[in-house]
Design a protein around this motif. Structure first.
Motif, PDB file in Angstrom:
ATOM      1  N   VAL A  41       1.161   0.386  -4.443  1.00 42.35           N
ATOM      2  CA  VAL A  41       2.525   0.647  -4.892  1.00 42.35           C
ATOM      3  C   VAL A  41       2.613   0.286  -6.376  1.00 42.35           C
ATOM      4  O   VAL A  41       2.207  -0.808  -6.778  1.00 42.35           O
ATOM      5  N   GLY A  42       3.095   1.216  -7.203  1.00 43.03           N
ATOM      6  CA  GLY A  42       3.269   0.956  -8.633  1.00 43.03           C
ATOM      7  C   GLY A  42       1.983   0.950  -9.439  1.00 43.03           C
ATOM      8  O   GLY A  42       1.953   0.534 -10.581  1.00 43.03           O
ATOM      9  N   ASP A  43       0.870   1.394  -8.858  1.00 44.90           N
ATOM     10  CA  ASP A  43      -0.411   1.364  -9.563  1.00 44.90           C
ATOM     11  C   ASP A  43      -1.314   2.372  -8.884  1.00 44.90           C
ATOM     12  O   ASP A  43      -1.917   2.092  -7.872  1.00 44.90           O
ATOM     13  N   ARG A  44      -1.378   3.545  -9.453  1.00 44.04           N
ATOM     14  CA  ARG A  44      -2.066   4.623  -8.736  1.00 44.04           C
ATOM     15  C   ARG A  44      -3.581   4.446  -8.682  1.00 44.04           C
ATOM     16  O   ARG A  44      -4.244   5.124  -7.914  1.00 44.04           O
ATOM     17  N   ASP A  45      -4.134   3.546  -9.496  1.00 41.98           N
ATOM     18  CA  ASP A  45      -5.578   3.341  -9.451  1.00 41.98           C
ATOM     19  C   ASP A  45      -5.920   2.184  -8.515  1.00 41.98           C
ATOM     20  O   ASP A  45      -5.895   1.018  -8.909  1.00 41.98           O
ATOM     21  N   GLY A  46      -6.221   2.503  -7.277  1.00 34.43           N
ATOM     22  CA  GLY A  46      -6.520   1.460  -6.300  1.00 34.43           C
ATOM     23  C   GLY A  46      -8.018   1.271  -6.126  1.00 34.43           C
ATOM     24  O   GLY A  46      -8.818   1.958  -6.750  1.00 34.43           O
TER      25      GLY A  46
ATOM     26  N   LEU B 265       0.833  -1.206   0.000  1.00 36.38           N
ATOM     27  CA  LEU B 265       0.000   0.000   0.000  1.00 36.38           C
ATOM     28  C   LEU B 265       0.867   1.254   0.000  1.00 36.38           C
ATOM     29  O   LEU B 265       1.719   1.438   0.863  1.00 36.38           O
ATOM     30  N   ALA B 266       0.623   2.149  -0.968  1.00 39.10           N
ATOM     31  CA  ALA B 266       1.390   3.400  -1.041  1.00 39.10           C
ATOM     32  C   ALA B 266       0.736   4.493  -0.204  1.00 39.10           C
ATOM     33  O   ALA B 266       1.424   5.322   0.394  1.00 39.10           O
ATOM     34  N   ALA B 267      -0.598   4.511  -0.184  1.00 38.14           N
ATOM     35  CA  ALA B 267      -1.324   5.532   0.574  1.00 38.14           C
ATOM     36  C   ALA B 267      -2.805   5.175   0.614  1.00 38.14           C
ATOM     37  O   ALA B 267      -3.284   4.316  -0.134  1.00 38.14           O
ATOM     38  N   LEU B 268      -3.517   5.823   1.528  1.00 36.45           N
ATOM     39  CA  LEU B 268      -4.979   5.783   1.557  1.00 36.45           C
ATOM     40  C   LEU B 268      -5.474   7.202   1.329  1.00 36.45           C
ATOM     41  O   LEU B 268      -4.865   8.154   1.819  1.00 36.45           O
ATOM     42  N   THR B 269      -6.559   7.346   0.572  1.00 36.15           N
ATOM     43  CA  THR B 269      -7.208   8.644   0.516  1.00 36.15           C
ATOM     44  C   THR B 269      -8.569   8.500   1.174  1.00 36.15           C
ATOM     45  O   THR B 269      -9.368   7.629   0.803  1.00 36.15           O
TER      46      THR B 269
END
Lengths: 155, 85, 155, 85
Positions: free
Chosen positions: A131-136, A47-51
């Motif tokens: 991570v590596g895929d901005r569309d979560g 996980l890169a981030a949560l919005t």
């Protein structure tokens, strides 16, 4: 016991120590303070981030109703809930609940109740950024969270 | 009846808008009626409300069930189950 | 999950924020931190101070055993317990428990378990110093504390 | 048998000492035996152990029941129910 309720919805981080002080400093009738801090986890590095999206107006109102319910059920002197919104990266705090009481069990139960209800009733929605895929994906609600909230229902 | 509608999370994304002001016909009297009526507007709405049972609703900032009456409502919101905390 | 256990018995106050940081800073696998701080209350203005006597050696050993039990029962990444001894005046903190986990319920339960067992098994004794009367009584153990600890017993 | 004894809180106050090294006779084999034997030493000990059921004991820093054997013990402690936390 009259309970001072503080609710804040904000994008910026919070200072748990400062919030704790507001509940205890200068008073000698508080015997127990329980704080809960919820953090963004990286889920094994994936996980890169949560919005966090929220419903302005209703978020404050609903958390206020949950807090009023907690203050009615347990003898609290103070109850603070802070929930962040916006983009949050792993390791950062998302939510703080702090409950002060003369009795430890009341403080533990009120804080646990607050978290179970925040999870299932506060109008916030988490979207993942992988991570590596901005569309979560949007995080799915968990049946275990509904079950946890169900524990507090009166017969 | 004139209503302010608000959409959140994937409901918002599928509809393609965070909200709108709409005049709804008189036969739409409950939250459930409103969901059925909206689902017929276009493909985006149809996708948002494809599984109406999992859609949560609020009237004027309070959670309501699908059988709640719209009478007196100003703002109606639709969203997926909450995942805060 | 391996759990880092920290136990301290000390006369001086502690820094709850610093202890919390040790459990969370620089890591992104902690989802939940629960802290409990127990304070000396003035009991409606009648209590001047508490003096906490302890059994050096056994206090550390017994709290360590309680913490090991908690770490075996819940998936914790860290568990800290600090208990003060000596003279403590109303408004001052006496005890801190902090539990970090990936899951909120584990953190809540482990912290609550720690407190229930600290109350009933850690070798500490409180003597009261009453306002205007320096010869106070020893605090009596409460049946409600035994009952609270009993909740955690396995069938 | 030679034992290090430790007393805490009001047990300590009534006995008037935080502890002592004692040789106990061979017929004293359990914690309960030791309590009865100590209670006969003088008035202070008698007051400390007047209600033996509420006295807690530890052997070498571990809680034990009154039927625990003293064999192998180095340090035995007596105290009231704990009131920490």
């Amino acid at each position: 016991m009259s309970c001072t309720i503080r609710i804040r919805i904000q994008p910026q981080p919070f200072d748990a120590e400062e919030e704790s002080k507001q509940l205890t400093e200068g008073r000698s009738d508080v015997g127990a303070l329980v704080t809960f801090t919820g953090y963004c986890r990286d889920e094994g590095g994936t996980l890169a981030a949560l919005t966090l999206e929220h419903y302005p107006g209703m978020a404050e109102a609903e958390i206020g109703r949950i807090a009023e319910e907690a203050a009615a059920r347990w003898p609290l002197s103070g109850l603070t809930a802070i929930h962040r919104h916006g983009r949050i990266v792993p390791g950062e705090p998302i939510v703080l609940v702090a409950a002060a009481s003369s009795h430890r069990q009341a403080a533990f139960e009120a804080a646990s109740f607050m978290m179970d209800y925040l999870k299932t009733r506060a109008p916030f929605w988490k979207k993942e950024e992988r991570v590596g895929d901005r569309d979560g994906d949007w995080v799915r609600a968990k049946a275990t969270d509904d079950a946890a909230a169900g524990r507090w229902q009166k017969p | 009846m004139s209503l302010e509608l608000r959409y959140f999370a994937w409901v918002r994304e599928r509809i393609g808008s965070p909200g709108e002001s709409l005049d709804v016909p008189g036969e739409v009297t409950t939250v459930g009626d409103l969901i059925s009526w909206l689902a017929n507007k276009d493909e985006g709405y149809a996708a948002a409300f494809a599984e109406p049972d999992i859609i949560r609703a609020a009237i004027d900032h309070e959670h309501v069930e699908h059988d709640a009456a719209l009478a007196g409502a100003k703002e109606v919101a639709f969203f997926p189950p909450m995942t805060g905390g």
